[in-house]
Design an enzyme around this catalytic site. Structure first.
Site, PDB file in Angstrom:
ATOM      1  N   LEU A  46     -25.058  -3.884 -72.192  1.00  0.00           N
ATOM      2  CA  LEU A  46     -26.087  -3.177 -72.946  1.00  0.00           C
ATOM      3  C   LEU A  46     -26.746  -2.106 -72.081  1.00  0.00           C
ATOM      4  O   LEU A  46     -27.111  -2.354 -70.920  1.00  0.00           O
ATOM      5  CB  LEU A  46     -27.136  -4.175 -73.437  1.00  0.00           C
ATOM      6  CG  LEU A  46     -27.981  -3.755 -74.640  1.00  0.00           C
ATOM      7  CD1 LEU A  46     -27.099  -3.455 -75.847  1.00  0.00           C
ATOM      8  CD2 LEU A  46     -28.984  -4.852 -74.973  1.00  0.00           C
ATOM      9  N   GLN A  69     -17.812  -4.684 -79.772  1.00  0.00           N
ATOM     10  CA  GLN A  69     -18.461  -5.993 -79.722  1.00  0.00           C
ATOM     11  C   GLN A  69     -19.611  -6.032 -80.721  1.00  0.00           C
ATOM     12  O   GLN A  69     -20.504  -5.188 -80.693  1.00  0.00           O
ATOM     13  CB  GLN A  69     -18.999  -6.350 -78.348  1.00  0.00           C
ATOM     14  CG  GLN A  69     -19.505  -7.802 -78.346  1.00  0.00           C
ATOM     15  CD  GLN A  69     -20.125  -8.259 -77.047  1.00  0.00           C
ATOM     16  OE1 GLN A  69     -21.170  -7.766 -76.665  1.00  0.00           O
ATOM     17  NE2 GLN A  69     -19.483  -9.215 -76.392  1.00  0.00           N
ATOM     18  N   CYS A 125     -24.532 -13.830 -75.063  1.00  0.00           N
ATOM     19  CA  CYS A 125     -25.781 -13.239 -74.590  1.00  0.00           C
ATOM     20  C   CYS A 125     -26.930 -14.229 -74.738  1.00  0.00           C
ATOM     21  O   CYS A 125     -27.144 -14.781 -75.818  1.00  0.00           O
ATOM     22  CB  CYS A 125     -26.096 -11.969 -75.369  1.00  0.00           C
ATOM     23  SG  CYS A 125     -27.581 -11.126 -74.786  1.00  0.00           S
ATOM     24  N   ASN A 181     -14.521 -14.212 -67.002  1.00  0.00           N
ATOM     25  CA  ASN A 181     -15.574 -13.234 -66.710  1.00  0.00           C
ATOM     26  C   ASN A 181     -16.639 -13.915 -65.861  1.00  0.00           C
ATOM     27  O   ASN A 181     -16.841 -15.117 -65.963  1.00  0.00           O
ATOM     28  CB  ASN A 181     -16.155 -12.718 -68.037  1.00  0.00           C
ATOM     29  CG  ASN A 181     -17.399 -11.874 -67.869  1.00  0.00           C
ATOM     30  OD1 ASN A 181     -18.413 -12.123 -68.508  1.00  0.00           O
ATOM     31  ND2 ASN A 181     -17.341 -10.861 -67.036  1.00  0.00           N
ATOM     32  N   GLY A 182     -17.300 -13.124 -65.018  1.00  0.00           N
ATOM     33  CA  GLY A 182     -18.405 -13.652 -64.244  1.00  0.00           C
ATOM     34  C   GLY A 182     -18.183 -13.595 -62.747  1.00  0.00           C
ATOM     35  O   GLY A 182     -17.310 -14.275 -62.223  1.00  0.00           O
TER      36      GLY A 182
END
Length: 351
Positions: free
Chosen positions: A34, A84, A114, A225-226
């Site tokens: 974002l 998304q 999120c 992811n991460g």
């Protein structure tokens, strides 16, 4: 593993390493972020790799359906590109997915990861992990109206619901609704008490849990992811799962993307130099300025391009101080680039 070793052993994907099949579109992607991965950022990133899968920022169904602006706009050069969506109303999500397909998007992704309070108040994001039946309904509604892939980005758990069995139950119910691709952030989300930033850093990473998911559900496409900050790490993950999604590192140190096509996808083309990338951005920026957009809206995504090179600080400072000024144009970018030597030797001091 050294950079030389990676060059000698390009990675295609975890699935390809096992089966010899071609690399999957999920092999390497840039996370939806974002306020970061807007269309200017994506155009910039695409110059460095033709194969990475790009994602939009999360866009809510309410914004698309009721907003006054065009929340689905993008540049044709951005493909392959995924939208998304944030939402939990199956009818609204189906409507937006159909619009996305009509506009030419290559994938629709549902945000189930999120953790922010604002997202929870709208009943979407990570809190939806606690409602797998609703997520399944949302996926089915979208799958019923589009032919492009419908994927889900999720966490490994929420709050105290962080057992592997909880994750399994969620994955299975959503899979049975027609989703065969999951991008899994290898941290659980705390829905209260932690900020979104803390939720990206405080809960410990659990990569083995994502690996186990792939082993237990080999027919599914699983991307991880991460906390991934290098292509060396990406290679290690791709030996276990089908894809890697990189977030902040790709934004803050974008030139790592210039090696993805050769090191991850095995292509032979030499990457563009950093200076050449800037020069290729100039026509795009001139078009944006002609539309009345501001220079800083584009250049803010480029600040990290020369990271760790001599002159990088001067590049960042000049853009930060001058790109926001009224009437700022291409010359600001050229002057900033001039502060970075185009040809330098590694022995030179690095800022």
């Amino acid at each position: 593993m050294t950079q030389k070793q990676i060059s000698e052993n390009p990675v295609k994907s975890g699935a390809e390493a096992i089966s010899g099949q071609p690399a999957h579109r999920q092999t390497f992607s840039i996370a939806p972020m974002l306020d970061w991965t807007d269309r200017h950022c994506r155009y910039f990133h695409r110059l460095m790799s033709k194969n990475i899968l790009l994602y939009t920022e999360m866009v809510t169904t309410g914004a698309i359906i009721h907003g006054k602006g065009d929340y689905l706009g993008y540049n044709d050069e951005e493909h392959p590109l995924a939208l998304q969506l944030g939402g939990s109303n199956p009818t609204d999500l189906a409507r937006c997915a159909k619009l996305a397909q009509e506009r030419g998007y290559d994938e629709v992704n549902l945000n189930v990861g999120c953790p922010s309070d604002r997202v929870q108040n709208g009943r979407f994001g990570a809190c939806l992990m606690g409602e797998p039946a609703l997520v399944a309904d949302c996926v089915k509604a979208m799958r019923d109206v589009v032919s492009i892939p419908v994927t889900v980005k999720t966490r490994i758990g929420i709050d105290d619901h962080d057992s592997y069995e909880f994750l399994q139950a969620f994955i299975e119910q959503v899979r049975d609704a027609g989703c065969d691709t999951f991008i899994v952030h290898a941290r659980k989300a705390w829905l209260s008490g932690l900020s979104p930033k803390e939720n990206r850093e405080v809960p410990p990473l659990d990569y083995p849990r994502v690996y186990r998911l792939k082993r237990d559900y080999p027919a599914l496409t699983i991307a991880i992811n991460g906390g991934i900050t290098s292509l060396e790490q990406a290679q290690a993950h791709l030996a276990e799962v089908d894809g890697v999604m990189v977030g902040r590192e790709a934004y803050q140190n974008p030139y790592i993307l210039s090696q993805v096509d050769s090191l991850i996808f095995g292509e032979e083309a030499a990457p563009l130099s950093r200076h050449e990338i800037v020069r290729r951005m100039l026509p795009y920026i001139e078009q944006e300025l002609a539309k009345g957009n501001y220079l800083s809206h584009v250049t803010r995504h480029m600040l990290g391009l020369f990271q760790n090179l001599p002159g990088a600080r001067g590049w960042r400072r000049h853009l930060s101080e001058n790109a926001t000024k009224p009437g700022a144009g291409i010359q600001v970018l050229l002057d900033a680039m001039a502060k970075v030597p185009e040809h330098w030797q590694p022995r030179e001091a690095v800022e």
